[in-house]
Motif scaffolding. Structure first.
Motif, PDB file in Angstrom:
ATOM      1  N   TYR A 144       0.834  -1.176   0.058  1.00 26.12           N
ATOM      2  CA  TYR A 144       0.098   0.122   0.064  1.00 26.12           C
ATOM      3  C   TYR A 144       0.727   1.287  -0.015  1.00 26.12           C
ATOM      4  CZ  TYR A 144      -4.123  -2.908   0.828  1.00 26.12           C
ATOM      5  OH  TYR A 144      -4.915  -3.652   0.292  1.00 26.12           O
ATOM      6  N   THR A 145       2.166   0.876  -0.116  1.00 28.17           N
ATOM      7  CA  THR A 145       2.983   2.346  -0.379  1.00 28.17           C
ATOM      8  C   THR A 145       3.333   2.534  -1.694  1.00 28.17           C
ATOM      9  OG1 THR A 145       4.960   0.864  -0.275  1.00 28.17           O
ATOM     10  CG2 THR A 145       3.977   1.741   1.867  1.00 28.17           C
ATOM     11  N   GLN A 146       2.765   1.494  -2.554  1.00 28.47           N
ATOM     12  CA  GLN A 146       3.021   1.690  -3.821  1.00 28.47           C
ATOM     13  C   GLN A 146       1.956   2.533  -4.791  1.00 28.47           C
ATOM     14  OE1 GLN A 146       5.768   0.395  -5.417  1.00 28.47           O
ATOM     15  NE2 GLN A 146       6.253  -0.326  -3.305  1.00 28.47           N
ATOM     16  N   ALA A 147       2.220   3.468  -5.673  1.00 32.16           N
ATOM     17  CA  ALA A 147       1.292   4.288  -6.228  1.00 32.16           C
ATOM     18  C   ALA A 147       0.152   3.694  -6.832  1.00 32.16           C
ATOM     19  CB  ALA A 147       2.223   5.354  -7.031  1.00 32.16           C
ATOM     20  N   HIS A 148       0.707   2.506  -7.693  1.00 38.27           N
ATOM     21  CA  HIS A 148      -0.329   2.014  -8.415  1.00 38.27           C
ATOM     22  C   HIS A 148      -1.448   1.227  -7.781  1.00 38.27           C
ATOM     23  CE1 HIS A 148       2.215  -1.591  -7.647  1.00 38.27           C
ATOM     24  NE2 HIS A 148       1.257  -2.366  -7.963  1.00 38.27           N
ATOM     25  N   ILE A 198      -8.682  13.812  -5.617  1.00 36.29           N
ATOM     26  CA  ILE A 198      -7.660  12.897  -4.938  1.00 36.29           C
ATOM     27  C   ILE A 198      -6.486  12.831  -5.440  1.00 36.29           C
ATOM     28  CG2 ILE A 198      -7.066  10.695  -3.615  1.00 36.29           C
ATOM     29  CD1 ILE A 198      -9.931  10.255  -3.084  1.00 36.29           C
ATOM     30  N   TYR A 199      -5.111  12.951  -5.159  1.00 41.27           N
ATOM     31  CA  TYR A 199      -4.150  13.407  -5.804  1.00 41.27           C
ATOM     32  C   TYR A 199      -3.010  12.239  -5.446  1.00 41.27           C
ATOM     33  CZ  TYR A 199      -5.742  17.445  -7.762  1.00 41.27           C
ATOM     34  OH  TYR A 199      -6.584  18.418  -8.449  1.00 41.27           O
ATOM     35  N   ILE A 200      -2.416  11.696  -6.281  1.00 41.41           N
ATOM     36  CA  ILE A 200      -1.314  10.695  -5.975  1.00 41.41           C
ATOM     37  C   ILE A 200      -0.059  11.273  -6.972  1.00 41.41           C
ATOM     38  CG2 ILE A 200      -0.282   8.499  -6.473  1.00 41.41           C
ATOM     39  CD1 ILE A 200      -2.924   7.336  -5.444  1.00 41.41           C
TER      40      ILE A 200
END
Length: 466
Positions: A31-35, A52-54
């Motif tokens: 859950y630390t991975q952007a995808h 919501i931004y990533i």
């Protein structure tokens, strides 16, 4: 530490807003991975009312189609949303977009797919609609809003009244859910009913795909019978291949007709030629064609509709008003001795396969018919169900009625009279056997029609002898 508790503390902060710091367990590092975060947001928060931004890029759609007014949405937008949600590139048969604030807040966009069988490439593999609470996904496949016989409906249901913290596992225990289910179910049935009344071509496609499912609902869900009965459609002897409702049938009944009549069969072509239709053709009365396996199951417990009895035309108790002109025109030239010889030969040859052989009062154009005896008979359609399910099936004993005016019966009777009762006659015996088994096929009761082929070939051999 990744636990389930949290704390709130004072902090010095130069700008407005809230920061939430989350500590993940070691095994949750994905859950630390952007995808992965984009997948979670796309699934659960794609339509929340703020971006919501990533990594500086907006990850959610933000605008929910079902929260717009139907008048503000183009057909192309519906089609695009349906394809995105289901990966089904065939247009849906019906789009149902509605909203209400009473008795519950509800925004919904539902679809009836064009085909019952899902596309192998479909994204949605299970039945159930998407359930949202104020644009936040609560349950991906919610089966609590529609009964099993409407499980083919797909789409989105969104309610602001549904709390965000409701457990996704216990949604079905929520009182609000029962209210939502009532509203959604009622609206879907209303749209199907409207389709049947105003969109004949579309409804015929719908019925071809989903009619059997609605019939199953009628058969197994007693609470749904009043809702589903107006939706039942059948082809009849006077509908020219078109579907009609039971209400339409009743409206077309002549004044002297007191019951609704149906004939059971395996397909339209076989029931069209059923000997049971003879008296109804003569009186120009309409008969409904029940040709699906589920129909036989339905009529085993369905005895009345539209305030009138539902009657199988194959019943021994059938009595129709007599026509004096018909009676006088049906005087037979066959002697009583001759027809008695023929009936006796049938009894001797068929033995225990029939309970009785007798003259018919109703046959006009057919040589024989088989009817269930009044006493000890199984419910209407039961024998057909048993054959279809292969449950230790045995051919049921029937009464065989004979039409003394039919050329085949006249010819066979005269042959017996000329030769004498004891004289062996291959053609007579083969024809009696064939008449009986042909009648079994018309009733949908023959266990193995291919077994008749040697007899038919023998009859052809005799018929073609010079």
């Amino acid at each position: 530490d990744g636990g389930d508790s949290f704390r709130i503390e004072s902090a010095e902060k130069a700008d407005r807003g809230t920061e939430i710091h989350i500590t993940l367990k070691a095994e949750m590092d994905e859950y630390t991975q952007a995808h992965k975060l984009r997948q979670v947001i796309k699934k659960h928060s794609d339509y929340v009312g703020f971006p919501i931004y990533i990594d500086g890029e907006q990850a959610n759609e933000q605008e929910s189609l079902w929260r717009k007014k139907p008048s503000d949405v183009e057909d192309e937008a519906y089609q695009k949303f349906y394809q995105m949600m289901t990966f089904d590139f065939m247009p849906p048969l019906k789009t149902i977009h509605f909203s209400t604030d009473m008795p519950v807040n509800l925004r919904s966009l539902l679809f009836i797919p064009s085909k019952r069988e899902a596309n192998p490439m479909a994204l949605r593999k299970e039945p159930g609609v998407k359930l949202y609470s104020n644009n936040v996904l609560i349950k991906e496949y919610c089966t609590d809003l529609l009964p099993d016989w409407l499980a083919f409906v797909d789409g989105v249901v969104d309610s602001e009244d549904l709390p965000l913290n409701v457990s996704r596992e216990t949604v079905h225990n929520n009182r609000l859910m029962r209210q939502l289910a009532k509203v959604v179910r009622k609206r879907v049935l209303r749209e199907i009913r409207k389709m049947s009344e105003k969109e004949e071509e579309t409804f015929e496609k719908f019925w071809a795909e989903y009619g059997r499912i609605l019939k199953e609902g009628f058969a197994v869900d007693p609470a749904a019978k009043d809702e589903l009965e107006p939706l039942l459609h059948y082809i009849s002897s006077k509908s020219d291949g078109k579907l009609i409702t039971l209400k339409t049938y009743v409206e077309r009944m002549p004044e002297d007709q007191a019951s609704i009549y149906y004939v059971l069969g395996d397909d339209i072509s076989s029931v069209k030629n059923s000997p049971h239709l003879d008296p109804f053709k003569a009186k120009d009365w309409e008969v409904l064609y029940f040709v699906e396996p589920i129909d036989a199951f339905m009529v085993s417990q369905w005895t009345e509709t539209q305030g009138k009895p539902l009657v199988n035309v194959a019943g021994a108790e059938i009595e129709l008003p007599e026509d004096e002109e018909e009676d006088s025109a049906e005087e037979s030239t066959l002697s009583e001795a001759a027809i008695n010889l023929f009936i006796g030969r049938c009894v001797k040859l068929l033995g225990e396969r029939v309970t009785e052989v007798k003259l018919s009062k109703v046959l006009k154009d057919s040589p024989v018919r088989l009817i269930a005896p009044e006493e000890g008979a199984a419910p209407s359609g039961y024998d057909r169900i048993q054959r279809l399910m292969n449950q230790d099936y045995e051919v049921p004993k029937r009464i065989m009625e004979v039409n003394k005016n039919h050329p085949i019966i006249v010819n066979l009777s005269e042959k017996l009279e000329a030769a004498g009762d004891d004289a062996a006659s291959e053609i007579v015996d083969l024809t009696i056997e064939q008449l009986y088994e042909s009648a079994l096929i018309q009733e949908g009761l023959h266990p193995n029609p291919a077994a008749m082929i040697p007899r038919i070939q023998k009859l052809l051999e005799i018929a073609t002898k010079a």
